[in-house]
Design an enzyme around this catalytic site. Structure first.
Site, PDB file in Angstrom:
ATOM      1  N   LYS A 271       0.429  -1.044   0.062  1.00 15.90           N
ATOM      2  CA  LYS A 271       0.078   0.014   0.227  1.00 15.90           C
ATOM      3  C   LYS A 271       0.769   0.992  -0.009  1.00 15.90           C
ATOM      4  O   LYS A 271       1.974   1.078   0.428  1.00 15.90           O
ATOM      5  CB  LYS A 271      -0.791   0.202   1.356  1.00 15.90           C
ATOM      6  CG  LYS A 271      -1.946  -0.695   1.342  1.00 15.90           C
ATOM      7  CD  LYS A 271      -2.201  -0.715   2.999  1.00 15.90           C
ATOM      8  CE  LYS A 271      -3.816  -1.821   3.282  1.00 15.90           C
ATOM      9  NZ  LYS A 271      -4.664  -1.570   1.923  1.00 15.90           N
ATOM     10  N   ARG A 345     -10.397 -11.080   1.940  1.00 12.85           N
ATOM     11  CA  ARG A 345     -11.633 -12.359   1.284  1.00 12.85           C
ATOM     12  C   ARG A 345     -10.380 -13.761   0.636  1.00 12.85           C
ATOM     13  O   ARG A 345     -11.594 -14.567   1.281  1.00 12.85           O
ATOM     14  CB  ARG A 345     -11.647 -12.006  -0.148  1.00 12.85           C
ATOM     15  CG  ARG A 345     -10.792 -11.836  -1.295  1.00 12.85           C
ATOM     16  CD  ARG A 345     -10.839 -10.734  -2.651  1.00 12.85           C
ATOM     17  NE  ARG A 345     -11.193  -9.682  -2.086  1.00 12.85           N
ATOM     18  CZ  ARG A 345     -11.600  -8.960  -3.207  1.00 12.85           C
ATOM     19  NH1 ARG A 345     -11.791  -9.028  -4.207  1.00 12.85           N
ATOM     20  NH2 ARG A 345     -11.479  -7.334  -2.814  1.00 12.85           N
TER      21      ARG A 345
END
Length: 487
Positions: A271, A345
């Site tokens: 990130k 996920r």
């Protein structure tokens, strides 16, 4: 904070004993039957231009003639809705929370009698929020308030409903505070091990069955997707399962699944550095289901609840998963990892497969899953996905009842068309368009054996900027939903 109910009619407010009397006005006219002394002071303030019956208006009057409480706080909602009442109460409490008042009495005037239970619930939630201060790693933090006791003044006719609402509000407030405490702690404090210890402590206090599985146990279960995310970190993973048993064993449980990424760097798909500190909040889903577990355990409804948290860090290292790697999930489906920052996920899919063993009535997973949901809905409503209309309606109603709203998002089959891989059964991302939806479609592949709902709370689990901190959402929504399943 200590919450109580006191019965008194509107014409007796001036005689209430407390350090402060907070009167929340509904609508834009003074309610008939209001205590004449309180009405006289409110009318005088309105005439002077110091106060108006408009949303956001609040005024403190000191040592008012004829009022027993030394502080009379006037707060206006402008409307008679529950949302307006909560905002006005927050404004009223803000008038006194940093002053010397230790006790406050709260009275709502001009609101529909049918709101008594909800107003009581919101009183507990607003009072708890007003005095909350994070201090675990900041012991020098000054207390937000000396306020320690809140008394809700209601009519005798409304007392039964108000007591029920206040009890529920207190339990939810305790759950919200626990969720905020977990999420506000930095990543070097709120580790997967810490989350396991929190749930074990809840188990001892409330008589819950708790299992905290380590890497070896997770490997034995075949959770290759969860293990893949965790393998880049030196911090050990934890797979946490807690069971509240309030009904017969034959009653199918409600299962809540929380994403517990205690710090998310994005892994190899790193990130940007700006605001990466806020990725300690990436376990907001886990924090919320832990908080809900506490609320439900305190309320003791006649139902069975299972809470599942998959907890680990997502870190870059020589052991970390790489874009292009293929892993095998607990379900046996293979997953091509195209972006290591789509890790939530990957841990949830194994937790959803694990949930099958409980033969659940319904499963709801909760996750700070996608930035796309923030773009779609901002910080007001959580994104909600559901496998059927009845479940969607129940989740929506639960959120609306406690002012913790969600918004149903689509699950059309066409959204899954981007989830195709030449090298595995499914990739972990599709294209940029509809990112929150395609993430939900990925999860849906692993939730086909039961009724399933998904809450994307990336926009609602915390706030940034000057008020940076966890919100504790959606503990309120989840608690109301779980309670609704007992009926």
């Amino acid at each position: 904070m200590d919450f109580k109910i006191q019965t008194a009619e509107l014409d007796a407010l001036a005689r209430i004993t407390a350090d402060a009397l907070v009167v929340v006005f509904g609508g834009e006219v003074l309610a008939p039957g209001l205590d004449t002394v309180v009405a006289r002071h409110a009318q005088a303030a309105i005439k002077l231009g110091d106060f108006a019956l408009k949303a956001g208006q609040a005024l403190t009057l000191m040592q008012t003639d004829g009022v027993k409480a030394p502080r009379l706080v006037l707060a206006a909602s402008g409307k008679t809705s529950l949302t307006a009442a909560r905002a006005a109460l927050a404004a009223g409490l803000a008038q006194i929370k940093s002053r010397g008042a230790v006790s406050a009495a709260v009275a709502f005037v001009g609101f529909d009698a049918g709101l008594a239970e909800s107003l009581a619930e919101q009183t507990a939630l607003a009072g708890s929020e007003a005095v909350y201060v994070y201090r675990h790693t900041k012991p020098s933090a000054a207390p937000a308030s000396k306020l320690a006791k809140l008394v809700l003044v209601v009519s005798k006719a409304a007392a039964k409903a108000a007591k029920a609402g206040l009890a529920r509000g207190q339990a939810i407030a305790a759950g919200v505070e626990l969720a905020r405490e977990c999420a506000n702690r930095p990543g070097n404090h709120a580790t997967p091990t810490y989350l396991g210890e929190v749930v074990q402590s809840l188990g001892k206090t409330h008589g819950l069955k708790v299992e905290v599985l380590d890497r070896k146990a997770v490997e034995k279960l075949g959770m290759g997707s969860f293990l893949a995310v965790a393998q880049g970190s030196d911090e050990p993973l934890r797979f946490i399962v807690a069971r509240y048993e309030g009904a017969a064993k034959t009653v199918a449980p409600v299962v809540l699944v929380g994403k517990g990424i205690t710090f998310d760097t994005g892994g190899i798909s790193l990130k940007p550095g700006a605001e990466m500190d806020e990725m300690k909040f990436d376990m907001g889903g886990a924090a919320s289901v832990i908080g809900t577990l506490r609320a439900v355990a305190e309320l003791k409804p006649r139902l069975n609840l299972v809470m599942i948290v998959a907890a680990c860090e997502n870190m870059p290292s020589g052991r970390a998963i790489k874009p292009g790697d293929v892993v095998t999930s607990m379900s046996g489906q293979t997953i091509e990892i195209l972006n290591t920052d789509a890790e939530g996920r990957l841990i949830l899919c194994d937790a959803l497969t694990y949930a099958e063993r409980f033969k659940p009535a319904v499963v709801v997973d909760v996750a700070t899953l996608t930035g796309a949901c923030v773009i779609a809905l901002g910080g007001v409503r959580s994104g909600m996905y559901a496998s059927d209309d009845e479940l969607a309606a129940a989740l929506t109603a639960a959120g609306d009842a406690v002012l913790d709203p969600c918004w149903r998002m689509p699950l059309d089959d066409e959204y899954a068309e981007g989830l195709k891989s030449n090298f595995a059964d499914v990739p972990n991302i599709a294209g940029r368009a509809g990112g929150s939806i395609t993430a939900a479609k990925f999860l849906q592949r692993f939730a086909g054996k039961y009724r399933w709902g998904h809450l994307d709370i990336a926009g609602t689990a915390w706030k940034g900027g000057a008020v940076k901190g966890a919100t504790g959402r959606p503990v309120g929504l989840l608690t109301h939903f779980v309670l609704s399943q007992a009926k």
